[in-house]
Motif scaffolding. Structure first.
Motif, PDB file in Angstrom:
ATOM      1  N   UNK A  50      20.299 -33.097  -5.923  1.00 55.16           N
ATOM      2  CA  UNK A  50      20.467 -31.682  -6.252  1.00 55.16           C
ATOM      3  C   UNK A  50      20.744 -30.937  -4.962  1.00 55.16           C
ATOM      4  N   UNK A  51      21.331 -29.760  -5.084  1.00 55.35           N
ATOM      5  CA  UNK A  51      21.633 -28.919  -3.937  1.00 55.35           C
ATOM      6  C   UNK A  51      21.013 -27.543  -4.120  1.00 55.35           C
ATOM      7  N   UNK A  52      20.738 -26.880  -2.984  1.00 58.20           N
ATOM      8  CA  UNK A  52      20.232 -25.503  -3.015  1.00 58.20           C
ATOM      9  C   UNK A  52      21.020 -24.641  -2.044  1.00 58.20           C
ATOM     10  N   UNK A  53      21.377 -23.453  -2.504  1.00 59.66           N
ATOM     11  CA  UNK A  53      21.922 -22.405  -1.643  1.00 59.66           C
ATOM     12  C   UNK A  53      21.270 -21.093  -2.060  1.00 59.66           C
ATOM     13  N   UNK A  54      21.225 -20.099  -1.179  1.00 63.15           N
ATOM     14  CA  UNK A  54      20.614 -18.824  -1.551  1.00 63.15           C
ATOM     15  C   UNK A  54      21.283 -18.178  -2.754  1.00 63.15           C
ATOM     16  N   UNK A  55      22.600 -18.366  -2.886  1.00 69.51           N
ATOM     17  CA  UNK A  55      23.331 -17.721  -3.977  1.00 69.51           C
ATOM     18  C   UNK A  55      23.080 -18.395  -5.320  1.00 69.51           C
ATOM     19  N   UNK A  56      23.046 -19.711  -5.346  1.00 69.33           N
ATOM     20  CA  UNK A  56      22.981 -20.438  -6.615  1.00 69.33           C
ATOM     21  C   UNK A  56      21.615 -21.037  -6.907  1.00 69.33           C
ATOM     22  N   UNK A  57      20.698 -21.023  -5.939  1.00 73.79           N
ATOM     23  CA  UNK A  57      19.421 -21.702  -6.146  1.00 73.79           C
ATOM     24  C   UNK A  57      19.653 -23.200  -6.263  1.00 73.79           C
ATOM     25  N   UNK A  58      18.792 -23.879  -6.994  1.00 81.40           N
ATOM     26  CA  UNK A  58      18.948 -25.318  -7.198  1.00 81.40           C
ATOM     27  C   UNK A  58      20.017 -25.571  -8.248  1.00 81.40           C
ATOM     28  N   UNK A  59      20.965 -26.452  -7.940  1.00 79.49           N
ATOM     29  CA  UNK A  59      22.075 -26.711  -8.850  1.00 79.49           C
ATOM     30  C   UNK A  59      22.641 -28.112  -8.579  1.00 79.49           C
ATOM     31  N   UNK A  60      23.675 -28.469  -9.310  1.00 74.61           N
ATOM     32  CA  UNK A  60      24.348 -29.777  -9.182  1.00 74.61           C
ATOM     33  C   UNK A  60      23.364 -30.933  -9.294  1.00 74.61           C
ATOM     34  N   UNK A  61      22.460 -30.843 -10.272  1.00 69.02           N
ATOM     35  CA  UNK A  61      21.507 -31.930 -10.510  1.00 69.02           C
ATOM     36  C   UNK A  61      22.231 -33.117 -11.125  1.00 69.02           C
ATOM     37  N   UNK A  62      21.929 -34.313 -10.658  1.00 69.71           N
ATOM     38  CA  UNK A  62      22.575 -35.504 -11.219  1.00 69.71           C
ATOM     39  C   UNK A  62      21.849 -36.757 -10.778  1.00 69.71           C
TER      40      UNK A  62
END
Length: 362
Positions: free
Chosen positions: A39-51
């Motif tokens: 998973x990835x985290x950025x300030x704009x999207x929070x936690x995303x791209x879970x796989x």
């Protein structure tokens, strides 16, 4: 509810015969399963791209922040195959909470508990054939971790963070098994200071431990015993990467108080189980002077170290500059052995789980 970690299966799994050979003699941290969770985290999207997808290398820019500022944390837990073929985790919620605390201490975004559990379970399901059928203490070791993935040179929290879970089949961490270990009392190195990262499971703590571990090996010991100062007037803390326990003749199970040491899941389990064996659990500072005197006069009857990888490992002796002391009669203690067996019986489903510690995955 957190979104699931969708699975994309690898097109090139480890051949079945090769996997079988690895599972017949697994080594800690040597062979890895076919998949990884991410998973990835950025300030704009929070936690995303879970796989969950094929195990593959990371591609990192030389300026990746984690390589320069050690902004990284990790966890360690195991999946256990029971006699009926089912697969279970042991107290993973506590690992999830500690992971979040570690992240906060290192300026990383805490991963929600539901994401931690979902990612670990999704990886175990994807790689279920890698969970050993135990003939002793084999299991699937799981390593969740996150690191600062932003390409940036500057001392501030990263704004791009990568999370992953990888797994490897394993057997007991110490080759001596239940035979026990010896500890070297270091007066050269300390593990942590007040207000530092001693209670955090971060890579920097372990990197800094390697010189102390080498010192212990040079003196014929298996692990280092840290004090909270570089002289023997201090208090005992941890043994390498493990919490330390003392069994007393007065019927207490004593372990150093929290603050500068890791709040181990196995540590808490041992304290909770202690009354079942007639032991009163006690968390308090223990001076090295008290520890050494207790070994000499027999008021400390048993010593063991506790951790996910090590389970409960008997400590048979300690050494320092100019002295060597034996714990008890130099063999694994009766209560240490009984506690260890109970813990393993719970983890492998051979004893009733009256505490609700087991979490079924498959």
């Amino acid at each position: 509810m957190s979104p699931a970690f969708p699975l994309v299966r690898t097109t090139s799994p480890v051949p079945e015969a090769e996997r079988a050979a690895i599972l017949a003699a697994p080594e800690f941290g040597r062979h890895f399963t076919d998949h990884m969770a991410q998973a990835l985290w950025t300030p704009e999207a929070g936690w995303h791209d879970r796989s969950v997808g094929p195990l593959k290398p990371f591609s990192l820019h030389p300026g990746t922040a984690a390589l320069h500022y050690a902004q990284e944390v990790f966890e360690g837990l195991k999946a256990y195959r029971h006699a009926d073929g089912s697969v279970w985790l042991f107290r993973p919620e506590r690992n999830a909470r500690r992971f979040a605390r570690s992240a906060a201490r290192m300026g990383l975004p805490p991963l929600p508990e539901e994401d931690f559990l979902a990612s670990v379970e999704a990886l175990v399901r994807a790689d279920e054939p890698w969970v050993p059928v135990t003939a002793g203490e084999e299991s699937l070791y799981l390593r969740p971790f996150m690191f600062a993935a932003e390409t940036f040179l500057g001392v501030r929290p990263a704004e791009r963070v990568a999370y992953s879970v990888i797994a490897c089949p394993t057997r007991p961490y110490f080759s001596a098994g239940t035979g026990g270990v010896a500890l070297w009392v270091s007066t050269t190195y300390t593990r942590a200071g007040r207000g530092g990262t001693g209670a955090t499971k971060c890579g920097g703590n372990y990197g800094a431990s390697l010189a102390a571990q080498a010192e212990a090996l040079q003196h014929g010991c298996d692990q280092v015993l840290y004090l909270d100062s570089t002289d023997e007037e201090g208090c005992i803390e941890e043994s390498g990467a493990m919490n330390l326990f003392l069994v007393t003749a007065a019927g207490e199970l004593v372990t150093p108080a929290l603050g500068t040491i890791l709040e181990g899941v196995t540590r808490d389990t041992a304290l909770t189980l202690a009354p079942d064996f007639g032991l009163a659990p006690v968390e308090r500072p223990v001076t090295f002077k008290e520890f050494r005197a207790g070994l000499a006069d027999g008021t400390i009857t048993e010593v063991f170290a506790a951790g996910t990888a090590a389970v409960l490992t008997p400590v048979l002796g300690i050494k320092g500059e100019g002295y060597a002391l034996t714990v008890g009669d130099g063999t694994p203690g009766r209560l240490t052995t009984a506690l260890r067996e109970r813990m393993l019986d719970l983890q492998y489903g051979r004893a009733e789980d009256t505490h609700g510690w087991l979490r079924r995955v498959l």
